[in-house]
Design a protein around this motif. Structure first.
Motif, PDB file in Angstrom:
ATOM      1  N   VAL A 105      -1.235  -3.016  -8.376  1.00 38.23           N
ATOM      2  CA  VAL A 105      -1.884  -2.625  -7.126  1.00 38.23           C
ATOM      3  C   VAL A 105      -1.178  -1.404  -6.538  1.00 38.23           C
ATOM      4  CG1 VAL A 105      -2.484  -3.376  -4.793  1.00 38.23           C
ATOM      5  CG2 VAL A 105      -2.477  -5.023  -6.668  1.00 38.23           C
ATOM      6  N   ALA A 106      -1.959  -0.427  -6.099  1.00 41.09           N
ATOM      7  CA  ALA A 106      -1.394   0.750  -5.425  1.00 41.09           C
ATOM      8  C   ALA A 106      -1.104   0.428  -3.969  1.00 41.09           C
ATOM      9  CB  ALA A 106      -2.364   1.924  -5.511  1.00 41.09           C
ATOM     10  N   CYS A 107       0.044   0.887  -3.483  1.00 42.06           N
ATOM     11  CA  CYS A 107       0.423   0.676  -2.088  1.00 42.06           C
ATOM     12  C   CYS A 107       1.049   1.948  -1.534  1.00 42.06           C
ATOM     13  CB  CYS A 107       1.425  -0.476  -1.959  1.00 42.06           C
ATOM     14  SG  CYS A 107       0.728  -2.076  -2.341  1.00 42.06           S
ATOM     15  N   ARG A 108       1.260   1.956  -0.226  1.00 45.10           N
ATOM     16  CA  ARG A 108       1.944   3.076   0.419  1.00 45.10           C
ATOM     17  C   ARG A 108       3.021   2.526   1.337  1.00 45.10           C
ATOM     18  NH1 ARG A 108      -0.460   3.446   5.626  1.00 45.10           N
ATOM     19  NH2 ARG A 108      -2.386   2.238   5.738  1.00 45.10           N
ATOM     20  N   ALA A 109       4.099   3.277   1.500  1.00 43.54           N
ATOM     21  CA  ALA A 109       5.229   2.820   2.310  1.00 43.54           C
ATOM     22  C   ALA A 109       5.265   3.494   3.674  1.00 43.54           C
ATOM     23  CB  ALA A 109       6.533   3.078   1.564  1.00 43.54           C
ATOM     24  N   GLY A 110       4.184   4.145   4.060  1.00 44.15           N
ATOM     25  CA  GLY A 110       4.134   4.818   5.352  1.00 44.15           C
ATOM     26  C   GLY A 110       2.722   5.286   5.660  1.00 44.15           C
ATOM     27  N   LYS A 111       2.591   6.016   6.759  1.00 41.46           N
ATOM     28  CA  LYS A 111       1.283   6.492   7.195  1.00 41.46           C
ATOM     29  C   LYS A 111       0.738   7.581   6.276  1.00 41.46           C
ATOM     30  CE  LYS A 111       2.092   5.618  12.138  1.00 41.46           C
ATOM     31  NZ  LYS A 111       2.180   6.247  13.483  1.00 41.46           N
ATOM     32  N   VAL A 112      -0.567   7.654   6.216  1.00 38.62           N
ATOM     33  CA  VAL A 112      -1.238   8.730   5.482  1.00 38.62           C
ATOM     34  C   VAL A 112      -1.301   9.948   6.398  1.00 38.62           C
ATOM     35  CG1 VAL A 112      -3.401   9.469   4.414  1.00 38.62           C
ATOM     36  CG2 VAL A 112      -2.601   7.113   4.116  1.00 38.62           C
ATOM     37  N   ASN A 113      -0.751  11.081   5.952  1.00 33.48           N
ATOM     38  CA  ASN A 113      -0.766  12.262   6.815  1.00 33.48           C
ATOM     39  C   ASN A 113      -2.124  12.973   6.763  1.00 33.48           C
ATOM     40  OD1 ASN A 113      -0.840  14.073   4.573  1.00 33.48           O
ATOM     41  ND2 ASN A 113       1.398  14.072   4.426  1.00 33.48           N
ATOM     42  N   ARG A 114      -2.266  14.010   7.581  1.00 30.97           N
ATOM     43  CA  ARG A 114      -3.561  14.675   7.709  1.00 30.97           C
ATOM     44  C   ARG A 114      -4.029  15.302   6.398  1.00 30.97           C
ATOM     45  NH1 ARG A 114      -4.391  17.582  13.550  1.00 30.97           N
ATOM     46  NH2 ARG A 114      -3.498  15.939  14.846  1.00 30.97           N
ATOM     47  N   GLU A 115      -3.093  15.938   5.716  1.00 38.00           N
ATOM     48  CA  GLU A 115      -3.459  16.589   4.451  1.00 38.00           C
ATOM     49  C   GLU A 115      -3.949  15.558   3.439  1.00 38.00           C
ATOM     50  OE1 GLU A 115      -0.748  19.567   2.431  1.00 38.00           O
ATOM     51  OE2 GLU A 115      -0.762  17.945   0.946  1.00 38.00           O
ATOM     52  N   THR A 116      -3.210  14.462   3.315  1.00 37.82           N
ATOM     53  CA  THR A 116      -3.593  13.421   2.356  1.00 37.82           C
ATOM     54  C   THR A 116      -4.924  12.793   2.733  1.00 37.82           C
ATOM     55  OG1 THR A 116      -1.231  12.962   2.040  1.00 37.82           O
ATOM     56  CG2 THR A 116      -2.785  11.363   1.159  1.00 37.82           C
ATOM     57  N   GLU A 117      -5.128  12.584   4.022  1.00 35.97           N
ATOM     58  CA  GLU A 117      -6.403  12.035   4.490  1.00 35.97           C
ATOM     59  C   GLU A 117      -7.565  12.946   4.091  1.00 35.97           C
ATOM     60  OE1 GLU A 117      -8.319  10.247   8.645  1.00 35.97           O
ATOM     61  OE2 GLU A 117      -6.547  11.535   8.703  1.00 35.97           O
ATOM     62  N   TYR A 118      -7.350  14.253   4.242  1.00 31.14           N
ATOM     63  CA  TYR A 118      -8.374  15.223   3.841  1.00 31.14           C
ATOM     64  C   TYR A 118      -8.684  15.090   2.348  1.00 31.14           C
ATOM     65  CZ  TYR A 118     -10.514  19.749   2.753  1.00 31.14           C
ATOM     66  OH  TYR A 118     -11.370  20.731   2.295  1.00 31.14           O
ATOM     67  N   VAL A 119      -7.630  14.950   1.534  1.00 25.07           N
ATOM     68  CA  VAL A 119      -7.794  14.851   0.082  1.00 25.07           C
ATOM     69  C   VAL A 119      -8.557  13.579  -0.296  1.00 25.07           C
ATOM     70  CG1 VAL A 119      -6.542  14.500  -2.084  1.00 25.07           C
ATOM     71  CG2 VAL A 119      -5.784  16.248  -0.468  1.00 25.07           C
ATOM     72  N   LEU A 120      -8.150  12.451   0.254  1.00 25.39           N
ATOM     73  CA  LEU A 120      -8.799  11.181  -0.088  1.00 25.39           C
ATOM     74  C   LEU A 120     -10.262  11.174   0.329  1.00 25.39           C
ATOM     75  CD1 LEU A 120      -5.963   8.640   0.858  1.00 25.39           C
ATOM     76  CD2 LEU A 120      -6.526   9.553  -1.401  1.00 25.39           C
ATOM     77  N   ASN A 121     -10.536  11.725   1.501  1.00 24.24           N
ATOM     78  CA  ASN A 121     -11.923  11.804   1.956  1.00 24.24           C
ATOM     79  C   ASN A 121     -12.754  12.730   1.076  1.00 24.24           C
ATOM     80  OD1 ASN A 121     -11.478  10.036   4.080  1.00 24.24           O
ATOM     81  ND2 ASN A 121     -11.061  11.656   5.565  1.00 24.24           N
ATOM     82  N   ALA A 122     -12.136  13.844   0.644  1.00 26.62           N
ATOM     83  CA  ALA A 122     -12.858  14.816  -0.178  1.00 26.62           C
ATOM     84  C   ALA A 122     -13.331  14.209  -1.490  1.00 26.62           C
ATOM     85  CB  ALA A 122     -11.964  16.027  -0.451  1.00 26.62           C
ATOM     86  N   PHE A 123     -12.547  13.264  -2.030  1.00 24.83           N
ATOM     87  CA  PHE A 123     -12.909  12.670  -3.324  1.00 24.83           C
ATOM     88  C   PHE A 123     -13.320  11.205  -3.211  1.00 24.83           C
ATOM     89  CE2 PHE A 123     -10.039  16.223  -4.309  1.00 24.83           C
ATOM     90  CZ  PHE A 123     -10.867  16.958  -5.139  1.00 24.83           C
ATOM     91  N   ASN A 124     -13.570  10.778  -1.969  1.00 21.88           N
ATOM     92  CA  ASN A 124     -14.094   9.433  -1.704  1.00 21.88           C
ATOM     93  C   ASN A 124     -13.229   8.347  -2.340  1.00 21.88           C
ATOM     94  OD1 ASN A 124     -15.973   7.713  -0.496  1.00 21.88           O
ATOM     95  ND2 ASN A 124     -17.212   7.586  -2.358  1.00 21.88           N
ATOM     96  N   VAL A 125     -11.927   8.482  -2.169  1.00 26.11           N
ATOM     97  CA  VAL A 125     -10.967   7.499  -2.688  1.00 26.11           C
ATOM     98  C   VAL A 125     -10.298   6.812  -1.492  1.00 26.11           C
ATOM     99  CG1 VAL A 125      -8.831   7.150  -4.000  1.00 26.11           C
ATOM    100  CG2 VAL A 125     -10.545   8.806  -4.803  1.00 26.11           C
ATOM    101  N   PRO A 126     -10.360   5.504  -1.404  1.00 24.12           N
ATOM    102  CA  PRO A 126      -9.754   4.805  -0.257  1.00 24.12           C
ATOM    103  C   PRO A 126      -8.235   4.877  -0.289  1.00 24.12           C
ATOM    104  CG  PRO A 126     -10.567   3.216  -1.868  1.00 24.12           C
ATOM    105  CD  PRO A 126     -11.036   4.564  -2.329  1.00 24.12           C
ATOM    106  N   ALA A 127      -7.635   4.889   0.876  1.00 22.51           N
ATOM    107  CA  ALA A 127      -6.171   4.877   0.972  1.00 22.51           C
ATOM    108  C   ALA A 127      -5.645   3.534   0.500  1.00 22.51           C
ATOM    109  CB  ALA A 127      -5.737   5.144   2.412  1.00 22.51           C
ATOM    110  N   PRO A 128      -4.493   3.516  -0.135  1.00 20.15           N
ATOM    111  CA  PRO A 128      -3.927   2.236  -0.587  1.00 20.15           C
ATOM    112  C   PRO A 128      -3.460   1.400   0.595  1.00 20.15           C
ATOM    113  CG  PRO A 128      -2.378   4.035  -0.990  1.00 20.15           C
ATOM    114  CD  PRO A 128      -3.645   4.665  -0.507  1.00 20.15           C
ATOM    115  N   GLU A 129      -3.275   0.109   0.359  1.00 20.87           N
ATOM    116  CA  GLU A 129      -2.804  -0.794   1.396  1.00 20.87           C
ATOM    117  C   GLU A 129      -1.368  -0.460   1.799  1.00 20.87           C
ATOM    118  OE1 GLU A 129      -4.416  -3.278   3.065  1.00 20.87           O
ATOM    119  OE2 GLU A 129      -6.212  -2.494   2.085  1.00 20.87           O
ATOM    120  N   TYR A 130      -1.072  -0.688   3.078  1.00 24.64           N
ATOM    121  CA  TYR A 130       0.281  -0.429   3.584  1.00 24.64           C
ATOM    122  C   TYR A 130       1.210  -1.558   3.175  1.00 24.64           C
ATOM    123  CZ  TYR A 130       4.103   0.111   6.929  1.00 24.64           C
ATOM    124  OH  TYR A 130       5.342   0.238   7.503  1.00 24.64           O
TER     125      TYR A 130
END
Length: 544
Positions: free
Chosen positions: A37-62
């Motif tokens: 499972v993919a996870c993240r250890a902190g908040k998604v920053n603005r740049e990353t949010e832009y990237v994930l939205n651009a390719f319709n990929v959901p952010a990993p669970e915190y």
């Protein structure tokens, strides 16, 4: 229950950290490892949010931490009973589930008390000598359940009162023993039944499946007695009758040690050593019972499993990583102080981005990434290499971008420019966000140094933040216990960095670059990379 393997990047994750975790976890899944499972250890920053939205990929669970907690040891729901449950029924539940203790709960599963096998046996032995129902609140329903009988006269919710006697003698002798309000067990002897009813017993238990004659039933109703017929013989009925008492009659309500499901195992272990009970109830936030734990659980402790991407230092890892089992590392930074108890797969390659390594893994496995996954890997490489301008950029990075570009079907450089523009307006950013969003901590000689980096398309608006930014840098340094906290504000258009410094001796940082210090800032022309152009000079200077 399937045990998850968490793929996670560093704290304060940048685009490469988030996208590497997503992409590497997806590769593992496509290789048949569905528990990754993919996870993240902190908040998604603005740049990353832009990237994930651009390719319709959901952010990993915190993933806040990987410290072992009580809930990690639980194996699902456990049996519980309500306070009115007969002791016999409670014992059967405990025997069926190999459970030495049993929580007593209310209708909302909130904890009321506990009973153990020892409590049951103690109660049974105590009551065999002189059973008095007066304080036990035994209902007719409980007697019916325990002895598998039926009520002939009376109702289920009526309680049996008084001492218990067996009418195994001549009725004339029998009458000298019993008193009004007693409970009597007797067989099918009508004279004994009528004698007991005339004296005014509170309950009559007929053994061997005996029934009342019409006259006796009329007498029982007139006297307000409860009459229950049970199929067992008198000896068995007398032996089982104490087990019809409700569990509330023996449950412990004081001194019961409980744990919350989010309690740390390290704290639980110490409490167990101090108290040494057989089992401990586990409660959720609403005080509902969700399980039991014992010392046995601690003996078969399984650490959480991790795959670290884009870092290999405990200081940057998700909290509690030192207690977890690291299975694999995929990174492109210097080798830090990580140590493991077992051999692991450690892939560390001097390229510009972890996603370059991840994409190479896809190629090695003969698996083409889906369009969205290819897109976020491409974006991460462009981010970390600053669209190939960073000195960390290699030919391998460029080759992988060309490969991913074909899958995604976009112009990589044009996308990179738009990506950086999405987060480059300093006037719209909070100073906390600028400092924290890509902050990494390093051990440099005897110093703890934090270095954050913000990439912008021009430095417009930075002067308006000067006072607030300096104050927040110093406050953050103190909160994190750092000797120095540096913030790289990197201008991608001019290809230079304005280095902001918080610390007792900012001039020492300036000396590391052999450049002047102006208002706790050092201007670094041509510097784009933290890894290759900031950390090495600092390390060389402080190591002497």
């Amino acid at each position: 229950m399937t045990e998850h393997v968490y793929v996670v990047g560093h704290r304060n994750p940048d685009t490469d950290s988030i996208c590497a975790a997503i992409s590497f976890a997806r590769l593992k899944q496509r290789m048949g490892q569905e528990n990754v499972v993919a996870c993240r250890a902190g908040k998604v920053n603005r740049e990353t949010e832009y990237v994930l939205n651009a390719f319709n990929v959901p952010a990993p669970e915190y993933l806040a931490d990987v410290n072992l907690r009580v809930k990690d040891l639980l194996n699902g729901p456990i049996p519980t009973v309500d306070p009115k449950t007969p002791l016999q029924e409670a014992w059967q539940i405990m025997k069926k589930n190999s459970q030495k203790t049993l929580p007593i709960v209310d209708r909302n599963r909130r904890m009321l008390g506990m009973i153990s096998v020892g409590d049951l046996s103690g109660s049974y032995i105590e009551n065999m000598g002189d059973l008095d129902f007066g304080s036990l609140h035994i209902s007719a329903q409980n007697v019916v359940k325990t002895l598998k009988g039926e009520i002939l006269v009376g109702s289920e919710d009526q309680e049996l009162q008084g001492c218990v006697y067996v009418g195994a003698m001549h009725h004339k002798t029998f009458e000298t023993f019993i008193q009004p309000g007693n409970v009597v067990l007797v067989g099918d002897r009508v004279t004994a039944q009528e004698s007991a009813l005339r004296i005014g017993v509170s309950a009559l238990i007929l053994t061997g499946g005996a029934k009342l004659c019409e006259e006796s039933e009329k007498l029982a109703r007139e006297k307000g007695a409860i009459v229950i017929s049970v199929p067992t013989d008198t000896f068995t009925a007398a032996r089982l009758l104490p087990m019809s008492a409700p569990v509330q009659s023996i449950m412990k309500t004081e001194g019961v040690v409980t744990f919350q499901e989010d309690d740390l195992i390290s704290e639980v272990r110490q409490k167990m050593l101090e108290t040494r009970y057989r089992n401990y109830p586990v409660l959720d936030e609403q005080e509902r019972v969700v399980g039991l734990i014992s010392r046995y659980h601690l003996l078969k402790l399984n650490r959480k499993k991790l795959i670290l991407v884009d870092h290999n230092e405990w200081g940057q890892a998700v909290k509690g990583a030192e207690q977890a089992q690291v299975l694999e590392v995929v990174d492109h930074h210097r080798v830090g102080g990580i140590q493991t108890t077992d051999p692991i797969s450690f892939r560390n390659v001097p390229v510009g981005s972890t996603c370059t390594i991840v994409a190479k893994c896809y190629q090695e496995q003969g698996i083409e990434p889906e369009k969205g996954i290819a897109g976020i890997m491409l974006a991460a490489i462009l981010s970390d290499t600053v669209i190939f301008k960073s000195p960390t950029c290699t030919e391998a990075d460029k080759e992988i971008v060309a490969y991913l570009e074909k899958i995604v079907g976009i112009d990589a450089k044009e996308f990179g420019i738009q990506m950086f523009k999405s987060s480059s307006n300093l006037a719209e950013r909070k100073v906390e966000e600028l400092i924290e969003e890509d902050l990494k901590e390093f051990a440099v000689s005897d110093f703890k140094v934090g270095i954050g980096q913000v990439s912008v398309m021009g430095l417009d608006g930075i002067d308006a933040l000067r006072e607030e930014l300096n104050k927040k840098l110093e406050a953050t340094r103190g909160d994190k216990g750092l000797h120095y906290l540096l913030l790289m504000i990197t201008d991608l258009l001019e290809e230079n960095t304005d280095l902001w410094i918080a610390g007792d001796k900012p001039e020492e940082i300036a000396k590391a670059f052999n450049l002047p210090l102006v208002e706790n800032r050092v201007f670094l022309p041509g510097v784009l990379s933290r890894k290759k152009q900031v950390v090495p000079p600092l390390t060389k200077y402080f190591l002497g």
